[in-house]
Design an enzyme around this catalytic site. Sequence first.
Site, PDB file in Angstrom:
ATOM      1  N   ASP A  66      -4.933  12.210  -2.809  1.00 48.81           N
ATOM      2  CA  ASP A  66      -4.629  12.230  -4.234  1.00 48.81           C
ATOM      3  C   ASP A  66      -3.215  12.793  -4.350  1.00 48.81           C
ATOM      4  OD1 ASP A  66      -4.280  12.835  -6.917  1.00 48.81           O
ATOM      5  OD2 ASP A  66      -6.238  13.769  -7.161  1.00 48.81           O
ATOM      6  N   VAL A  67      -2.266  11.964  -4.786  1.00 51.82           N
ATOM      7  CA  VAL A  67      -0.863  12.389  -4.762  1.00 51.82           C
ATOM      8  C   VAL A  67      -0.582  13.545  -5.708  1.00 51.82           C
ATOM      9  CG1 VAL A  67      -0.039  10.123  -4.022  1.00 51.82           C
ATOM     10  CG2 VAL A  67      -0.131  10.660  -6.478  1.00 51.82           C
ATOM     11  N   ASN A  93       4.433   4.620  -5.026  1.00 46.18           N
ATOM     12  CA  ASN A  93       3.843   3.603  -5.884  1.00 46.18           C
ATOM     13  C   ASN A  93       2.664   4.083  -6.722  1.00 46.18           C
ATOM     14  OD1 ASN A  93       2.994   0.709  -6.604  1.00 46.18           O
ATOM     15  ND2 ASN A  93       1.238   1.423  -5.407  1.00 46.18           N
ATOM     16  N   TYR A 162       2.542   7.238 -20.374  1.00 48.44           N
ATOM     17  CA  TYR A 162       3.047   6.363 -19.311  1.00 48.44           C
ATOM     18  C   TYR A 162       4.556   6.177 -19.438  1.00 48.44           C
ATOM     19  CZ  TYR A 162       3.341   2.251 -16.258  1.00 48.44           C
ATOM     20  OH  TYR A 162       3.669   1.359 -15.248  1.00 48.44           O
ATOM     21  N   LYS A 166       7.567   7.263 -16.803  1.00 48.02           N
ATOM     22  CA  LYS A 166       8.401   6.245 -16.162  1.00 48.02           C
ATOM     23  C   LYS A 166       9.883   6.448 -16.490  1.00 48.02           C
ATOM     24  CE  LYS A 166       5.277   4.188 -13.793  1.00 48.02           C
ATOM     25  NZ  LYS A 166       5.296   4.273 -12.311  1.00 48.02           N
TER      26      LYS A 166
END
Length: 257
Positions: A66-67, A93, A162, A166
């Site tokens: 889990d990053v 990613n 989101y 980003k």
Amino acid sequence: MNDTSGNKIAVVTGAGSGIGRSVALALAEGGWSLAVAGRRPEPLEAMAEAARAARPDAEVLCVRADVSDPQDVAALFAAVGDRYGRLDLLFNNAGTFGPAGVPVEDIAYEAWKQVVDVNLTGAFLCAQAAFRMMKEQDPQGGRIINNGSISAHVPRPNSIAYTATKHAMTGLTKSLSLDGRPYRIACGQIDIGNAATEMTERMQTGILQANGQLAVEPVMDAADVARTVRHMAGLPLEANVQFATVMATTMPYIGRG
């Protein structure tokens, strides 16, 4: 440690599905040795089997991670060091869109935090670990490619978490690119628009537009993204694609607003 002389070593996060899977397969077919990471072991193993079916001698290390968890990230890169002894590429990613279609005033703190933890903090943790390896290894250097998004430039309605992460990814990319210069660490970003994955299924059934209407949007094959990442990854460290945009040709991006 396995003998991988002449091979390039890549870490791909979120490799069990979607763009991560397509990129991992493209790199494996191109002769890269891989460490693929994701939260679910089964899709990673399936991806590894697909890579070996395409290239029987493909080297694929599957690591459940889990990053957003610093300990998982540390274990991932330790496993890469143990298995391969160096790192040439990180494709950063892993990501999540978060709750779909929720207005700003209704987003729960926990939902906001989850998106930030995965998309931004997770990308930072992986980049930091890769940076350390690339700086300390001999020969020095490597490449980090961050998965940005069209949303690094323009938002969709009801996508504040989101979109914010980003946009932040672009700052992460620029800082890594600058701070990596003395150590032959290149960093670039690929901004993707409407690749056909599980995450974009809504595009093909109708998604909210800025004018309040629902519209079906065109998509492209995720393999087209993978080919672009593979090109970026294959450049010598003296060259870098700083930013690339790959999108479905007729998606409503150019001309939006």
